[in-house]
Design an enzyme around this catalytic site. Structure first.
Site, short mmCIF file in Angstrom:
data_model
loop_
_atom_site.label_atom_id
_atom_site.label_comp_id
_atom_site.label_asym_id
_atom_site.label_seq_id
_atom_site.Cartn_x
_atom_site.Cartn_y
_atom_site.Cartn_z
N TRP A 1 0.72 -17.71 -27.72
CA TRP A 1 1.77 -17.39 -26.77
C TRP A 1 2.73 -16.37 -27.36
O TRP A 1 3.43 -16.64 -28.33
CB TRP A 1 2.53 -18.66 -26.36
CG TRP A 1 1.71 -19.56 -25.49
CD1 TRP A 1 0.59 -20.26 -25.85
CD2 TRP A 1 1.93 -19.85 -24.11
NE1 TRP A 1 0.10 -20.96 -24.76
CE2 TRP A 1 0.91 -20.73 -23.70
CE3 TRP A 1 2.91 -19.45 -23.20
CZ2 TRP A 1 0.82 -21.21 -22.40
CZ3 TRP A 1 2.83 -19.94 -21.90
CH2 TRP A 1 1.80 -20.81 -21.50
N ASP B 1 5.75 -15.25 -26.41
CA ASP B 1 6.75 -15.66 -25.45
C ASP B 1 8.16 -15.17 -25.78
O ASP B 1 9.14 -15.66 -25.23
CB ASP B 1 6.76 -17.19 -25.30
CG ASP B 1 6.72 -17.90 -26.65
OD1 ASP B 1 7.20 -17.32 -27.64
OD2 ASP B 1 6.20 -19.02 -26.71
N TYR C 1 4.17 -13.54 -21.74
CA TYR C 1 5.06 -14.54 -21.13
C TYR C 1 6.52 -14.28 -21.51
O TYR C 1 7.07 -14.95 -22.38
CB TYR C 1 4.61 -15.92 -21.60
CG TYR C 1 5.32 -17.13 -21.05
CD1 TYR C 1 5.41 -17.36 -19.67
CD2 TYR C 1 5.86 -18.08 -21.90
CE1 TYR C 1 6.04 -18.49 -19.18
CE2 TYR C 1 6.48 -19.23 -21.42
CZ TYR C 1 6.58 -19.42 -20.06
OH TYR C 1 7.19 -20.56 -19.58
N ARG D 1 12.72 -15.78 -16.58
CA ARG D 1 11.46 -16.52 -16.62
C ARG D 1 11.63 -17.97 -16.17
O ARG D 1 12.63 -18.62 -16.43
CB ARG D 1 10.93 -16.50 -18.07
CG ARG D 1 9.51 -17.01 -18.21
CD ARG D 1 9.06 -16.93 -19.66
NE ARG D 1 9.73 -17.92 -20.51
CZ ARG D 1 9.73 -17.86 -21.83
NH1 ARG D 1 9.15 -16.86 -22.47
NH2 ARG D 1 10.33 -18.80 -22.53
N ASP D 2 10.58 -18.47 -15.50
CA ASP D 2 10.54 -19.84 -15.00
C ASP D 2 11.79 -20.19 -14.19
O ASP D 2 12.57 -21.07 -14.55
CB ASP D 2 10.34 -20.83 -16.15
CG ASP D 2 8.92 -20.82 -16.67
OD1 ASP D 2 8.07 -20.17 -16.05
OD2 ASP D 2 8.65 -21.45 -17.71
N SER E 1 11.79 -24.15 -20.01
CA SER E 1 11.08 -22.99 -20.54
C SER E 1 11.67 -21.67 -20.09
O SER E 1 11.00 -20.65 -20.04
CB SER E 1 9.59 -23.07 -20.18
OG SER E 1 9.42 -23.39 -18.82
N ASP F 1 3.35 -19.04 -14.29
CA ASP F 1 4.36 -19.56 -13.35
C ASP F 1 5.10 -18.51 -12.54
O ASP F 1 5.83 -18.87 -11.62
CB ASP F 1 5.43 -20.39 -14.09
CG ASP F 1 4.89 -21.65 -14.70
OD1 ASP F 1 3.74 -22.00 -14.41
OD2 ASP F 1 5.61 -22.28 -15.49
N HIS G 1 -2.03 -24.00 -10.11
CA HIS G 1 -3.11 -24.99 -10.10
C HIS G 1 -3.27 -25.57 -8.70
O HIS G 1 -2.52 -25.20 -7.78
CB HIS G 1 -2.84 -26.11 -11.11
CG HIS G 1 -1.50 -26.79 -10.94
ND1 HIS G 1 -1.26 -27.72 -9.96
CD2 HIS G 1 -0.34 -26.67 -11.64
CE1 HIS G 1 -0.01 -28.16 -10.05
NE2 HIS G 1 0.57 -27.53 -11.07
N TRP H 1 -0.40 -26.97 -6.74
CA TRP H 1 0.72 -26.03 -6.53
C TRP H 1 0.36 -25.06 -5.41
O TRP H 1 0.84 -25.18 -4.29
CB TRP H 1 1.00 -25.31 -7.85
CG TRP H 1 2.28 -24.51 -7.89
CD1 TRP H 1 3.06 -24.16 -6.82
CD2 TRP H 1 2.92 -23.99 -9.05
NE1 TRP H 1 4.14 -23.43 -7.26
CE2 TRP H 1 4.09 -23.31 -8.62
CE3 TRP H 1 2.63 -23.99 -10.41
CZ2 TRP H 1 4.95 -22.65 -9.51
CZ3 TRP H 1 3.49 -23.35 -11.29
CH2 TRP H 1 4.63 -22.70 -10.85
N TRP I 1 5.19 -32.56 -14.89
CA TRP I 1 4.59 -31.58 -15.77
C TRP I 1 4.98 -31.71 -17.24
O TRP I 1 4.39 -31.07 -18.10
CB TRP I 1 4.97 -30.16 -15.31
CG TRP I 1 6.46 -29.95 -15.22
CD1 TRP I 1 7.24 -30.15 -14.12
CD2 TRP I 1 7.35 -29.55 -16.26
NE1 TRP I 1 8.56 -29.88 -14.40
CE2 TRP I 1 8.66 -29.51 -15.72
CE3 TRP I 1 7.18 -29.22 -17.61
CZ2 TRP I 1 9.79 -29.15 -16.47
CZ3 TRP I 1 8.30 -28.85 -18.36
CH2 TRP I 1 9.58 -28.83 -17.79
N GLU J 1 2.83 -28.98 -29.18
CA GLU J 1 4.13 -28.35 -28.98
C GLU J 1 4.76 -28.93 -27.71
O GLU J 1 4.12 -28.98 -26.66
CB GLU J 1 4.00 -26.83 -28.88
CG GLU J 1 3.58 -26.17 -30.18
CD GLU J 1 3.50 -24.66 -30.09
OE1 GLU J 1 3.95 -24.10 -29.06
OE2 GLU J 1 2.96 -24.04 -31.02
N ASP K 1 6.80 -29.75 -24.32
CA ASP K 1 7.09 -29.03 -23.07
C ASP K 1 8.59 -28.93 -22.83
O ASP K 1 9.05 -28.07 -22.08
CB ASP K 1 6.47 -29.77 -21.88
CG ASP K 1 4.95 -29.70 -21.89
OD1 ASP K 1 4.41 -28.66 -22.27
OD2 ASP K 1 4.32 -30.71 -21.53
#
Length: 397
Positions: free
Chosen positions: A91, A93, A119, A124-125, A131, A170, A215, A218, A318, A350, A352
């Protein structure tokens, strides 16, 4: 959350992507001598995972090896040690973490393909706290010049290495289902422009790209399928329909089963509004809509943490799902022509997000009954959770 039909057009699907990863640490390449001796050209009209193995990059290996040393049970430690050899995506990120790319390249043999997650969009998000990224809404130029451009330069400077890129988890799905949220409204133009810029500029001969498509729980809802396909195809076309785009990535950092039947939430009262009860149905349903919208429609599916199902109380849960186990190891043997490979996108172990409700980035999903508690800040290693992923792995190690 359990998505209700009355709210399908404005779903509040929370982020399911992996949060920011730990700071850069020095690693020594293990396989530099096996690097390719000539430029790599990937044919994105084919499944490159049939000719290239997803690389077990050194940063996750380092985390796993440290975790193994902390396990007192010899049997569990032996199983955990095998995780280090599993290929997974790295990642990128943050701007700082671009520094991880060069040592990962040096570690990648010619037989392998290095997976990178792109990412770092501004804002973001937009539908979650855990995140959220480093760039603020409006910092699109910084995203382009200080994030994407340096990555492009690195990949161009290493034409002898093959890369698989997972583009901005996302982001576009949030624009489909969270258009009513102020943060997502503010982020929308930056997401669309940023994704298009990434696709256009990362369109290199040694690269194959997959755009994140959420997914089945979603964008798999009946009311979200066509808008989702249109949103992704719009970004693809805005980028000039780059030939190195292969299709989509699904279940990124997710928990959905590949082909469980009946689906995990098939008995829910609103299940009749979502026929995509597993990721296989989702890909097979979504792909024709993408194709009709003018976009490539093959997929990679994250099986990194979906070894155990029936753990979540609701489809939208999630964060650090309790009882989860590592899933099927990366392979191009998927049994579905549309699915190029099962991959490990999320670095299992790691966190979430933190379960500390007093933390600035606390998200209520990380404190739910079906979330593992205690859990540290997003991106921080959670030893107990990693050990559970190993113990619950299906197939076992």
């Amino acid at each position: 959350m359990k998505y209700q039909y009355s709210a399908l057009l404005a779903l509040a699907a929370s982020a399911i992507a992996a949060p920011p990863s730990p700071p850069v640490q020095q690693v020594a390449p293990r396989k530099a001598a096996a690097a390719c001796t000539s430029a790599v050209t990937l044919d994105a009209s084919t499944n490159v995972f049939k000719t290239h193995k997803l690389h077990a990059h050194p940063f996750y290996r380092q985390e796993v090896e440290a975790a193994v040393k902390a396990i007192s049970d010899p049997s569990l430690a032996a199983s955990a040690a095998k995780v280090a050899d599993v290929g997974s995506f790295l990642w990128i990120d943050s701007i700082e973490n671009i520094a991880k790319v060069a040592p990962a390249i040096a570690d990648t043999p010619c037989t392998d393909i290095l997976g990178l997650v792109i990412y770092d969009l501004p804002g973001r998000d937009c539908a979650a706290k855990a995140s959220n990224g480093e760039l603020k809404v409006g910092e699109l130029d910084k995203y382009k010049t200080q994030y994407i451009d340096p990555i492009v330069k690195l990949l161009k400077a290493n034409p002898n290495t093959a890369f698989a890129l997972l583009i901005e988890p996302d982001s576009l799905p949030n624009l489909v289902t969270n258009s009513d949220k102020e943060a997502c409204k503010n982020s929308a133009s930056g997401y669309r422009d940023g994704v298009a810029y990434a696709l256009k500029n990362l369109n290199l001969p040694n690269v194959v790209m997959y755009i994140d498509a959420g997914h089945g729980g979603w964008l798999g809802w009946d009311a979200n399928l066509q808008p989702g396909a249109d949103e992704l195809a719009k970004a693809y076309k805005a980028a000039g329909s780059p030939k190195q785009v292969r299709g989509i990535a699904t279940n990124t950092a997710g928990w959905n089963a590949w082909d469980q039947s009946p689906g995990e939430f098939s008995s829910s009262s609103d299940a009749k509004y979502n026929k995509c009860q597993n990721e296989k149905i989702y890909v097979d349903t979504f792909a024709p809509l993408l194709k009709s919208a003018g976009m490539p429609s093959h997929a990679i599916v994250d099986t990194g943490r979906n070894g155990v199902t029936g753990l979540r109380k609701e489809w939208g849960d999630w964060c650090n799902v309790k009882g989860a186990g590592f899933g099927v190891r990366p392979t191009a043997d998927t049994g579905d022509e549309l699915v190029d490979a099962f991959v490990w996108s999320k670095p299992g172990g790691e966190s979430d997000g933190t379960s500390d409700s007093s933390a600035t980035r606390y998200d209520s999903f990380c404190g739910k009954d079906d979330a593992f508690i205690p859990s540290p800040e997003a991106g921080t290693w959670n030893q107990a959770y990693f050990e559970a992923l190993v113990a619950n792995a299906k197939p076992s190690f």
